[in-house]
Enzyme design. Structure first.
Site, mmCIF file in Angstrom:
data_model
loop_
_atom_site.group_PDB
_atom_site.id
_atom_site.type_symbol
_atom_site.label_atom_id
_atom_site.label_comp_id
_atom_site.label_asym_id
_atom_site.label_seq_id
_atom_site.Cartn_x
_atom_site.Cartn_y
_atom_site.Cartn_z
ATOM 1 C CD GLU A 1 -8.437 0.693 1.526
ATOM 2 O OE1 GLU A 1 -8.121 1.824 1.936
ATOM 3 O OE2 GLU A 1 -7.753 -0.329 1.734
ATOM 4 C CB CYS A 9 -0.972 0.008 1.182
ATOM 5 S SG CYS A 9 -2.228 -1.280 1.030
ATOM 6 C CG HIS A 12 -12.910 9.641 -11.107
ATOM 7 N ND1 HIS A 12 -14.166 9.279 -10.703
ATOM 8 C CD2 HIS A 12 -12.523 8.730 -12.026
ATOM 9 C CE1 HIS A 12 -14.540 8.199 -11.354
ATOM 10 N NE2 HIS A 12 -13.552 7.832 -12.167
#
Length: 149
Positions: free
Chosen positions: A130, A37, A78
């Site tokens: 998530e 990550c 976005h």
């Protein structure tokens, strides 16, 4: 979005409103312990925001559902979360854009809006998924006046 049941926060209010929505965003977690990550990657986050209160506004709402979505979706959809320096930072672990911090940030954004309304409802929970198997629940601690009164 599929209908889903969320953990219910305990609160003393008469009304509870829940708004589901999703947004797509990229991020990275700038910590050695984050493993893979640490690299830039993206998610389609699924959020549920819970607002509660005793008084309705002049339209008969705690808050308009569309307002909740707009506050978060227009800001984060976005985007690269790390680039939102008002909310996140690569320098402080409590401001890295982890699922926990993003959930807390959503709560803070919604509550800042609610604080400016006449009926003053409270954001009592943010559920943020998530991935299909990983999510976080954030519940702000009650304000001092709520604990006393």
């Amino acid at each position: 979005m599929l209908q889903q049941m969320y953990p219910a926060p305990a609160h003393p209010y008469q009304y509870e409103l829940n708004k589901d929505f999703h947004f797509a965003a990229a991020h990275y977690v700038p910590a050695e312990e984050a493993g893979k990550c640490r690299r830039m990657h993206g998610h389609t986050y699924y959020a549920n925001v819970t607002v509660a209160g005793d008084a309705l506004d002049s339209a008969g709402f705690l808050v308009n559902f569309a307002t909740i979505k707009k506050l978060v979706h227009e800001r984060f959809d976005h985007s690269v979360l790390n680039e939102d320096l008002e909310s996140f930072s690569d320098e402080a672990p409590d401001r890295y854009p982890t699922t926990e911090v993003v959930a807390r940030t959503i709560c803070e954004i919604v509550q800042a809006y609610l604080d400016g309304t006449d009926n003053k409802p409270r954001c009592v929970q943010v559920f943020l998924r998530e991935t299909p198997t990983s999510y976080c629940v954030y519940r702000p601690k009650p304000r001092v006046e709520e604990r006393i009164g």
